[in-house]
Scaffold this motif. Structure first.
Motif, PDB file in Angstrom:
ATOM      1  N   SER A  44       0.841  -1.197   0.000  1.00 24.29           N
ATOM      2  CA  SER A  44       0.000   0.000   0.000  1.00 24.29           C
ATOM      3  C   SER A  44       0.871   1.240   0.000  1.00 24.29           C
ATOM      4  O   SER A  44       2.011   1.230   0.486  1.00 24.29           O
ATOM      5  CB  SER A  44      -0.923   0.010   1.223  1.00 24.29           C
ATOM      6  OG  SER A  44      -1.788   1.137   1.197  1.00 24.29           O
ATOM      7  N   VAL A  45       0.352   2.336  -0.538  1.00 22.82           N
ATOM      8  CA  VAL A  45       1.063   3.604  -0.569  1.00 22.82           C
ATOM      9  C   VAL A  45       1.013   4.257   0.812  1.00 22.82           C
ATOM     10  O   VAL A  45       0.038   4.103   1.558  1.00 22.82           O
ATOM     11  CB  VAL A  45       0.448   4.538  -1.629  1.00 22.82           C
ATOM     12  CG1 VAL A  45      -0.981   4.912  -1.271  1.00 22.82           C
ATOM     13  CG2 VAL A  45       1.286   5.777  -1.835  1.00 22.82           C
ATOM     14  N   GLY A  46       2.084   4.972   1.169  1.00 22.77           N
ATOM     15  CA  GLY A  46       2.104   5.715   2.421  1.00 22.77           C
ATOM     16  C   GLY A  46       1.273   6.978   2.333  1.00 22.77           C
ATOM     17  O   GLY A  46       0.900   7.434   1.245  1.00 22.77           O
ATOM     18  N   GLY A  47       0.981   7.560   3.486  1.00 22.41           N
ATOM     19  CA  GLY A  47       0.204   8.799   3.506  1.00 22.41           C
ATOM     20  C   GLY A  47       1.026   9.972   2.994  1.00 22.41           C
ATOM     21  O   GLY A  47       2.207  10.125   3.329  1.00 22.41           O
ATOM     22  N   SER A  48       0.426  10.812   2.176  1.00 21.24           N
ATOM     23  CA  SER A  48       1.143  11.962   1.636  1.00 21.24           C
ATOM     24  C   SER A  48       1.374  13.013   2.718  1.00 21.24           C
ATOM     25  O   SER A  48       0.700  13.041   3.748  1.00 21.24           O
ATOM     26  CB  SER A  48       0.366  12.590   0.474  1.00 21.24           C
ATOM     27  OG  SER A  48      -0.856  13.142   0.937  1.00 21.24           O
ATOM     28  N   GLY A  49       2.358  13.879   2.483  1.00 20.21           N
ATOM     29  CA  GLY A  49       2.649  14.951   3.410  1.00 20.21           C
ATOM     30  C   GLY A  49       1.706  16.132   3.225  1.00 20.21           C
ATOM     31  O   GLY A  49       0.784  16.102   2.399  1.00 20.21           O
ATOM     32  N   VAL A  50       1.957  17.190   3.984  1.00 23.93           N
ATOM     33  CA  VAL A  50       1.145  18.401   3.888  1.00 23.93           C
ATOM     34  C   VAL A  50       1.960  19.563   4.446  1.00 23.93           C
ATOM     35  O   VAL A  50       2.824  19.380   5.301  1.00 23.93           O
ATOM     36  CB  VAL A  50      -0.184  18.232   4.681  1.00 23.93           C
ATOM     37  CG1 VAL A  50       0.081  18.113   6.178  1.00 23.93           C
ATOM     38  CG2 VAL A  50      -1.152  19.368   4.395  1.00 23.93           C
ATOM     39  N   VAL A  51       1.686  20.758   3.924  1.00 24.34           N
ATOM     40  CA  VAL A  51       2.246  21.992   4.468  1.00 24.34           C
ATOM     41  C   VAL A  51       1.082  22.926   4.772  1.00 24.34           C
ATOM     42  O   VAL A  51       0.279  23.240   3.891  1.00 24.34           O
ATOM     43  CB  VAL A  51       3.240  22.669   3.490  1.00 24.34           C
ATOM     44  CG1 VAL A  51       3.706  24.009   4.037  1.00 24.34           C
ATOM     45  CG2 VAL A  51       4.433  21.749   3.233  1.00 24.34           C
ATOM     46  N   ILE A  52       0.983  23.331   6.033  1.00 23.84           N
ATOM     47  CA  ILE A  52      -0.099  24.219   6.479  1.00 23.84           C
ATOM     48  C   ILE A  52       0.517  25.547   6.862  1.00 23.84           C
ATOM     49  O   ILE A  52       1.422  25.613   7.701  1.00 23.84           O
ATOM     50  CB  ILE A  52      -0.835  23.610   7.685  1.00 23.84           C
ATOM     51  CG1 ILE A  52      -1.389  22.219   7.328  1.00 23.84           C
ATOM     52  CG2 ILE A  52      -1.971  24.526   8.157  1.00 23.84           C
ATOM     53  CD1 ILE A  52      -1.909  21.439   8.522  1.00 23.84           C
ATOM     54  N   VAL A  53       0.024  26.638   6.260  1.00 26.42           N
ATOM     55  CA  VAL A  53       0.544  27.976   6.534  1.00 26.42           C
ATOM     56  C   VAL A  53      -0.566  28.798   7.194  1.00 26.42           C
ATOM     57  O   VAL A  53      -1.584  29.101   6.569  1.00 26.42           O
ATOM     58  CB  VAL A  53       1.028  28.672   5.238  1.00 26.42           C
ATOM     59  CG1 VAL A  53       1.658  30.019   5.582  1.00 26.42           C
ATOM     60  CG2 VAL A  53       2.032  27.792   4.506  1.00 26.42           C
ATOM     61  N   GLU A  54      -0.365  29.135   8.461  1.00 22.38           N
ATOM     62  CA  GLU A  54      -1.312  29.973   9.197  1.00 22.38           C
ATOM     63  C   GLU A  54      -0.859  31.426   9.055  1.00 22.38           C
ATOM     64  O   GLU A  54       0.308  31.758   9.327  1.00 22.38           O
ATOM     65  CB  GLU A  54      -1.365  29.589  10.662  1.00 22.38           C
ATOM     66  CG  GLU A  54      -1.871  28.164  10.889  1.00 22.38           C
ATOM     67  CD  GLU A  54      -1.885  27.779  12.358  1.00 22.38           C
ATOM     68  OE1 GLU A  54      -1.279  28.531  13.164  1.00 22.38           O
ATOM     69  OE2 GLU A  54      -2.481  26.740  12.700  1.00 22.38           O
ATOM     70  N   LEU A  55      -1.758  32.302   8.637  1.00 20.73           N
ATOM     71  CA  LEU A  55      -1.431  33.690   8.362  1.00 20.73           C
ATOM     72  C   LEU A  55      -1.962  34.588   9.484  1.00 20.73           C
ATOM     73  O   LEU A  55      -3.149  34.573   9.793  1.00 20.73           O
ATOM     74  CB  LEU A  55      -2.036  34.124   7.023  1.00 20.73           C
ATOM     75  CG  LEU A  55      -1.773  33.196   5.825  1.00 20.73           C
ATOM     76  CD1 LEU A  55      -2.432  33.754   4.574  1.00 20.73           C
ATOM     77  CD2 LEU A  55      -0.280  33.008   5.604  1.00 20.73           C
ATOM     78  N   TYR A  56      -1.072  35.383  10.069  1.00 19.40           N
ATOM     79  CA  TYR A  56      -1.430  36.278  11.167  1.00 19.40           C
ATOM     80  C   TYR A  56      -1.170  37.726  10.736  1.00 19.40           C
ATOM     81  O   TYR A  56      -0.199  38.030  10.057  1.00 19.40           O
ATOM     82  CB  TYR A  56      -0.584  35.981  12.405  1.00 19.40           C
ATOM     83  CG  TYR A  56      -0.866  34.627  13.020  1.00 19.40           C
ATOM     84  CD1 TYR A  56      -1.700  34.509  14.129  1.00 19.40           C
ATOM     85  CD2 TYR A  56      -0.293  33.464  12.502  1.00 19.40           C
ATOM     86  CE1 TYR A  56      -1.964  33.265  14.697  1.00 19.40           C
ATOM     87  CE2 TYR A  56      -0.557  32.232  13.070  1.00 19.40           C
ATOM     88  CZ  TYR A  56      -1.386  32.139  14.163  1.00 19.40           C
ATOM     89  OH  TYR A  56      -1.644  30.917  14.721  1.00 19.40           O
ATOM     90  N   SER A  57      -2.062  38.606  11.169  1.00 22.73           N
ATOM     91  CA  SER A  57      -1.882  40.027  10.854  1.00 22.73           C
ATOM     92  C   SER A  57      -1.766  40.841  12.126  1.00 22.73           C
ATOM     93  O   SER A  57      -1.890  40.305  13.231  1.00 22.73           O
ATOM     94  CB  SER A  57      -3.038  40.531  10.007  1.00 22.73           C
ATOM     95  OG  SER A  57      -4.250  40.455  10.723  1.00 22.73           O
TER      96      SER A  57
END
Length: 240
Positions: free
Chosen positions: A227-240
């Motif tokens: 089975s294929v492994g789980g893909s990665g992710v990049v989460i960018v939280e934006l603050y002002s």
């Protein structure tokens, strides 16, 4: 004439126009941008003129697992793939380049009946944050009826960032005899779960969430795939 008090920690008043404005950096979380398609992306800070800082969360891809094809009556068990690493950082907008390259690591490829699973891809945000992918589960055990075990898969080391940790190791597999065995579970990740271990014949089990390792396959004489492994992710939280 009406008057109003203004908190100088959060607002500024233009002396010429009297215009009231929020101070940059005084507000909280304003937007979250998710990059979950494997491959290369771009983040342009000019798209967010109000931006003061970003919190970046980076998850590497999980390792794939191997399949198996035991001879009739003997058994083959496979270990699980390792989970990907995780890193995060809080970064001031002044430290960012005009364009930052984002890489989302793919999950490791599913192995065939005789080949191990692929290694998960690393994920990153510019040169600031990086998380390594997990190694795939091997395909070393041959058909047999005698008790035997296959070692698990070591976890990837911590990457780069203000908070870093490696992924979870892939679980080892054990054969008791020709009709009883248990394949290895996939390694856990910070943002996902590994595939389950199996005692019945079948292919590798999929990960859940992001970055988990795939569970290993098990054969009692049938041909099964990994089975294929789980893909990665990049989460960018934006603050002002």
């Amino acid at each position: 004439m009406a008057r109003a008090c203004v908190d100088g920690n959060y607002f500024t008043v233009d002396e010429d126009t009297g215009e009231l404005s929020l101070k940059r950096g005084s507000m909280g979380l304003r937007q979250v941008v998710l990059f979950n398609d494997a491959g290369t992306h771009q983040f342009k800070k000019a798209d967010y003129p109000w931006l003061a800082r970003v919190r970046v969360k980076v998850q590497g891809g999980g390792g794939g697992s191997a399949g198996a094809n035991a001879a009739a009556n003997p058994c083959i068990v496979r270990p699980g793939g390792a989970g990907g690493g995780y890193s995060e950082s809080l970064i001031s907008v002044s430290s960012l380049g005009a364009v930052e390259t984002i890489v989302v690591g793919a999950g490791g490829a599913a192995g065939t009946t005789t080949q191990g699973g692929g290694t998960g891809g690393s994920s990153s945000f510019g040169g600031f944050v990086q998380a390594s992918g997990g190694d795939g589960g091997g395909a070393f055990q041959t058909s047999g009826t005698a008790a035997d075990a296959s070692s698990g898969v070591p976890a990837p080391l911590a990457g780069r960032g203000q908070f870093v940790q490696g992924g979870g190791a892939g679980g080892g597999a054990i054969r008791l005899n020709g009709t009883n065995g248990l394949s290895g579970a996939g390694g856990e990740s910070f943002l996902g779960h590994g595939g389950y271990p199996r005692a019945s014949e079948g292919g590798g089990s999929p990960a859940r969430g992001y970055g988990g390792g795939a569970g290993g396959g098990l054969s009692y004489g049938g041909s099964v795939q990994g089975s294929v492994g789980g893909s990665g992710v990049v989460i960018v939280e934006l603050y002002s």
